[in-house]
Write an enzyme that holds these catalytic residues in place. Structure first.
Site, PDB file in Angstrom:
ATOM      1  N   ASN A  71      16.968 -14.354  22.336  1.00 13.81           N
ATOM      2  CA  ASN A  71      18.242 -14.120  21.654  1.00 13.81           C
ATOM      3  C   ASN A  71      18.455 -15.120  20.520  1.00 13.81           C
ATOM      4  OD1 ASN A  71      18.904 -12.372  23.983  1.00 13.81           O
ATOM      5  ND2 ASN A  71      19.012 -14.335  25.025  1.00 13.81           N
ATOM      6  N   TYR A 107      14.492 -15.557  26.677  1.00 12.86           N
ATOM      7  CA  TYR A 107      15.466 -16.252  25.821  1.00 12.86           C
ATOM      8  C   TYR A 107      15.225 -15.995  24.337  1.00 12.86           C
ATOM      9  CZ  TYR A 107      16.563 -18.751  30.132  1.00 12.86           C
ATOM     10  OH  TYR A 107      16.913 -19.068  31.416  1.00 12.86           O
ATOM     11  N   HIS A 124      30.268 -14.200   4.477  1.00 10.76           N
ATOM     12  CA  HIS A 124      29.883 -15.608   4.407  1.00 10.76           C
ATOM     13  C   HIS A 124      30.360 -16.364   5.647  1.00 10.76           C
ATOM     14  CE1 HIS A 124      28.943 -19.449   2.635  1.00 10.76           C
ATOM     15  NE2 HIS A 124      30.199 -19.835   2.726  1.00 10.76           N
TER      16      HIS A 124
END
Length: 129
Positions: free
Chosen positions: A123, A121, A20
């Site tokens: 990612n 980009y 979590h």
């Protein structure tokens, strides 16, 4: 023998250690190396696999609450590409920030999965909810 789900043992192990509010990075082929975090490199050739393919594979068993991507992703990709990423992250709060700021989050991730994606980009950092 596993019949469905994530077959790659390194990725399966990595996903099981994300708890979590921990984060996981899925990167494109050009993303810098981060020696301080575990990296599972599954890049084979250009665009095999892609960030979206990996995201699709893990979403079945990985609950994502938030995601971060570089603002430059929106500036350097066409509408169909940005729409495909938005669809893949449907239901997830996505935050776009300057790439420099994005990279500051990376060392805090549990691990990184590097793909062969050539999308600029592409990612993303995923936070488990």
């Amino acid at each position: 023998m596993i019949k469905t789900g994530i077959l790659n043992p390194a990725i399966a192990s990595l996903l099981r250690r994300v708890r979590h509010t921990n984060t996981l990075v899925i990167s494109d082929r050009g993303f810098p190396c981060w020696p301080m975090i575990e990296t599972v490199d599954i890049s084979l050739v250009d665009d095999v696999p892609t960030v979206l393919q990996v995201l699709s594979a893990i979403r079945a068993n990985f609950q994502v609450g938030h995601a971060w991507m570089a603002q430059e992703f929106l500036e350097n990709n066409d509408a169909p590409t940005t729409a495909a990423f938005a669809d893949a992250l449907s239901g997830v709060a996505v935050h776009h920030e300057p790439h420099v700021e994005f990279k500051r989050r990376v060392p805090y991730a549990i691990g990184l999965i590097r793909t062969g994606d050539t999308t600029q980009y592409a990612n993303m950092i995923l936070e488990s909810s």
